[in-house]
Design a protein around this motif. Structure first.
Motif, PDB file in Angstrom:
ATOM      1  N   GLN A 285       5.078  45.789   6.095  1.00  0.00           N
ATOM      2  CA  GLN A 285       5.153  44.276   5.764  1.00  0.00           C
ATOM      3  C   GLN A 285       3.829  44.053   4.943  1.00  0.00           C
ATOM      4  OE1 GLN A 285       7.810  42.550   5.710  1.00  0.00           O
ATOM      5  NE2 GLN A 285       8.981  44.366   5.534  1.00  0.00           N
ATOM      6  N   HIS A 286       2.870  44.927   4.691  1.00  0.00           N
ATOM      7  CA  HIS A 286       1.729  43.791   4.244  1.00  0.00           C
ATOM      8  C   HIS A 286       1.864  43.235   2.803  1.00  0.00           C
ATOM      9  CE1 HIS A 286      -0.442  47.071   1.567  1.00  0.00           C
ATOM     10  NE2 HIS A 286       0.254  47.518   2.095  1.00  0.00           N
ATOM     11  N   GLU A 287       0.992  42.700   2.803  1.00  0.00           N
ATOM     12  CA  GLU A 287       0.604  42.080   1.067  1.00  0.00           C
ATOM     13  C   GLU A 287       0.900  43.500   0.245  1.00  0.00           C
ATOM     14  OE1 GLU A 287      -1.435  38.289   1.059  1.00  0.00           O
ATOM     15  OE2 GLU A 287      -0.340  37.558   2.324  1.00  0.00           O
ATOM     16  N   GLN A 288       0.846  43.187  -1.185  1.00  0.00           N
ATOM     17  CA  GLN A 288       0.649  43.460  -2.179  1.00  0.00           C
ATOM     18  C   GLN A 288      -1.183  43.589  -2.549  1.00  0.00           C
ATOM     19  OE1 GLN A 288       2.198  44.814  -4.891  1.00  0.00           O
ATOM     20  NE2 GLN A 288       2.992  45.956  -2.680  1.00  0.00           N
ATOM     21  N   TYR A 289      -2.540  44.232  -2.602  1.00  0.00           N
ATOM     22  CA  TYR A 289      -3.250  44.020  -2.968  1.00  0.00           C
ATOM     23  C   TYR A 289      -3.035  43.789  -4.329  1.00  0.00           C
ATOM     24  CZ  TYR A 289      -4.628  47.138   1.473  1.00  0.00           C
ATOM     25  OH  TYR A 289      -4.658  47.407   2.557  1.00  0.00           O
ATOM     26  N   ALA A 290      -5.068  42.927  -4.983  1.00  0.00           N
ATOM     27  CA  ALA A 290      -4.593  42.140  -6.047  1.00  0.00           C
ATOM     28  C   ALA A 290      -5.913  42.690  -6.034  1.00  0.00           C
ATOM     29  CB  ALA A 290      -4.593  40.644  -6.492  1.00  0.00           C
ATOM     30  N   ALA A 291      -7.154  43.452  -5.699  1.00  0.00           N
ATOM     31  CA  ALA A 291      -8.134  43.911  -5.291  1.00  0.00           C
ATOM     32  C   ALA A 291      -8.233  44.318  -5.128  1.00  0.00           C
ATOM     33  CB  ALA A 291      -8.827  42.763  -5.506  1.00  0.00           C
ATOM     34  N   PHE A 292     -10.032  45.591  -4.867  1.00  0.00           N
ATOM     35  CA  PHE A 292     -10.697  46.936  -4.546  1.00  0.00           C
ATOM     36  C   PHE A 292     -11.474  45.903  -3.276  1.00  0.00           C
ATOM     37  CE2 PHE A 292     -10.102  48.166  -8.206  1.00  0.00           C
ATOM     38  CZ  PHE A 292      -9.175  49.011  -7.900  1.00  0.00           C
ATOM     39  N   HIS A 293     -11.544  46.559  -1.698  1.00  0.00           N
ATOM     40  CA  HIS A 293     -12.130  46.316  -1.065  1.00  0.00           C
ATOM     41  C   HIS A 293     -12.714  46.939  -0.027  1.00  0.00           C
ATOM     42  CE1 HIS A 293      -9.811  42.402  -0.968  1.00  0.00           C
ATOM     43  NE2 HIS A 293      -8.683  43.021  -1.283  1.00  0.00           N
ATOM     44  N   PRO A 294     -13.716  47.909  -1.054  1.00  0.00           N
ATOM     45  CA  PRO A 294     -14.281  48.668  -0.457  1.00  0.00           C
ATOM     46  C   PRO A 294     -15.442  48.831   0.724  1.00  0.00           C
ATOM     47  CG  PRO A 294     -15.731  47.459  -2.585  1.00  0.00           C
ATOM     48  CD  PRO A 294     -14.468  46.708  -2.194  1.00  0.00           C
ATOM     49  N   GLY A 295     -14.509  49.777   1.236  1.00  0.00           N
ATOM     50  CA  GLY A 295     -14.960  50.330   2.811  1.00  0.00           C
ATOM     51  C   GLY A 295     -14.098  49.643   3.889  1.00  0.00           C
ATOM     52  N   ALA A 296     -12.776  48.628   3.253  1.00  0.00           N
ATOM     53  CA  ALA A 296     -12.162  48.064   4.403  1.00  0.00           C
ATOM     54  C   ALA A 296     -10.574  49.407   4.284  1.00  0.00           C
ATOM     55  CB  ALA A 296     -11.554  46.902   3.896  1.00  0.00           C
ATOM     56  N   LEU A 297     -10.319  48.877   5.485  1.00  0.00           N
ATOM     57  CA  LEU A 297      -8.863  49.617   5.570  1.00  0.00           C
ATOM     58  C   LEU A 297      -8.180  49.332   5.081  1.00  0.00           C
ATOM     59  CD1 LEU A 297      -7.222  48.967   9.488  1.00  0.00           C
ATOM     60  CD2 LEU A 297      -8.447  51.237   8.445  1.00  0.00           C
ATOM     61  N   TRP A 298      -7.811  50.700   3.765  1.00  0.00           N
ATOM     62  CA  TRP A 298      -6.752  50.496   2.640  1.00  0.00           C
ATOM     63  C   TRP A 298      -5.350  51.159   3.337  1.00  0.00           C
ATOM     64  CZ3 TRP A 298      -8.821  52.135  -2.686  1.00  0.00           C
ATOM     65  CH2 TRP A 298      -7.791  51.946  -3.337  1.00  0.00           C
ATOM     66  N   LEU A 299      -3.707  50.250   3.046  1.00  0.00           N
ATOM     67  CA  LEU A 299      -3.103  50.209   3.548  1.00  0.00           C
ATOM     68  C   LEU A 299      -2.144  50.911   2.459  1.00  0.00           C
ATOM     69  CD1 LEU A 299      -2.567  47.710   5.933  1.00  0.00           C
ATOM     70  CD2 LEU A 299      -3.709  49.648   6.984  1.00  0.00           C
ATOM     71  N   ASP A 300      -1.276  51.977   2.778  1.00  0.00           N
ATOM     72  CA  ASP A 300      -0.352  52.464   2.000  1.00  0.00           C
ATOM     73  C   ASP A 300       1.031  51.454   1.424  1.00  0.00           C
ATOM     74  OD1 ASP A 300       1.311  53.767   3.745  1.00  0.00           O
ATOM     75  OD2 ASP A 300       0.989  54.857   3.648  1.00  0.00           O
TER      76      ASP A 300
END
Ligand code: DGJ
Length: 383
Positions: free
Chosen positions: A26-41
């Motif tokens: 259910q996580h929101e779609q990404y519209a940007a990169f967030h270097p170093g953060a958790l990156w959910l598929d």
């Protein structure tokens, strides 16, 4: 009344709560990169593709990387190489295991071996997808220092293991002076990192030691040039010297043409890309899982001469490459001159939690420059 309340809770309130709490999927779609953060598929799980590389094929990006598990043993291969796909580079769908470890004892890629830095390229002549990676045999630490190759008919696999080897056995590098092309060397006679040792490295001390069995090959990348020729770039000679080696037309073996670059330069984590007709290399120093200052280099021909350009990272945190180590430089499809630096922020105590540091590369006075952004998107390349 109580029963009515329970039914209401079960059928209306609970689903609503789950939907709002960002439960799996259910996580929101990404519209940007967030270097170093958790990156959910797409399943809301942190992407598991470390030391990765990307293949852009028929309008889709495929991210291949090391699958890691939790805990101290998590850097050995328990699963294999994982692949994700994306059409916008921000949102990634887990496409499963591209190359699976093998259960057979003694197999090169048996469970518990070390599989690092997988890179996949597409061979237009054969129609096959070819994966190269750094392989260490189970239970032997990092002493095997081999490269391995696997092949598939479909981009997401399954990839079939072909072989592992030390490249270019019995062949001299093109740029080693003929005076030193002999195996008459006694490495033990040289004391580590004395001027004598440094001179001996320049003169190919370790290439000569490893001549018959093939050259050591650890951290690596594969680069495909505009003419379809592919090159394998790897840290050789006890991680002291990089080699650039040409691959055969089917990309499955080495042609035997190779050079050494920056002898004794301690370069790991090579990433190679081409911009405006010039070849650029970004690499790291050798400090295990700890970050260090990146370095870059440029050449007019892949065969050199290569010129060192210094640390491409600039600003606060540049001395540790923003706590990351290069793994790949991604040309953004359809955006001339747009490249993304892809780095790993390793977490050796809990490798599955390793983070990804993706940052835009800009060119200033002909040199690649990487600056930190808390978050950014592809429009930076339009400015
Ligand atoms: C640094 C390399 O870049 C990594 O890929 C990995 O091999 C670690 N060393 C192991 O210490």
């Amino acid at each position: 009344m109580d029963r009515l309340y329970n039914i209401w809770l079960l059928f209306f309130l609970l689903p609503l709560l789950c939907a709002c709490s960002g439960a799996k999927g259910q996580h929101e779609q990404y519209a940007a990169f967030h270097p170093g953060a958790l990156w959910l598929d797409n399943e809301s799980v942190h992407i598991n593709a470390h030391g990765g590389g990307i293949l852009y094929h028929e309008g889709v990006y495929y991210w291949f990387g090391e699958h890691k598990i939790a805990g101290r043993g998590g850097n050995s291969a328990q699963v294999g190489v994982q692949v994700y796909s994306s059409d916008d580079l921000y949102n990634w769908t887990n496409r499963g295991v591209a190359l699976a470890v093998v259960e057979t004892e003694g197999h090169d890629i048996e469970r518990g071996s070390v599989i690092e830095r997988p890179k996949v390229v597409y061979n237009a002549q054969t129609g096959k997808f070819v994966m190269w990676f750094h392989l260490e045999l189970k239970g032997r630490g990092y002493e095997a220092a081999r490269s391995a190759v696997a092949v598939a008919d479909e981009v997401t696999g399954p990839y079939t293991f072909v072989e592992s080897l030390r490249p270019n056995a019995g062949i001299w590098p093109e740029n080693l002076d003929t005076a030193f092309r002999n195996t008459d060397v006694d490495v033990a006679a040289y004391e580590w990192w004395t001027p004598r040792w440094e001179k001996a490295i320049t003169e190919g001390l370790l290439v000569r030691r490893d001549f018959e069995g093939g050259q050591m090959a650890r951290d690596m990348t594969v680069f495909v040039d505009d003419d379809g020729k592919a090159y394998h770039v790897y840290s050789s000679e006890e991680n002291l010297t990089l080699h650039i080696a040409e691959l055969s037309d089917d990309y499955l073996s080495h042609t035997g043409r190779y050079i050494r670059i920056f002898p004794g330069g301690h370069n790991e984590a090579p990433a190679l890309f081409k911009h405006a007709g010039r070849y650029y290399l970004i690499a790291s120093g050798c400090t295990g899982w700890d970050p260090n200052a990146a370095r870059s280099a440029v050449a007019n021909s892949i065969w050199g001469p290569w010129e060192m350009l210094g640390n491409p990272a600039q600003g606060e945190g540049a001395d540790l490459t923003f706590e990351s180590q290069s793994t790949y430089v991604l040309p953004v499809a359809g955006k001339e001159g747009a490249f993304i630096f892809m780095g790993d922020r390793w977490r050796p105590r809990n490798p599955i939690d390793g983070r990804y540091v993706w940052l835009p590369i800009v060119f200033e006075e002909g040199q690649p420059v990487i600056r930190w952004h808390d978050s950014w998107d592809l429009t930076v390349f339009d400015k």
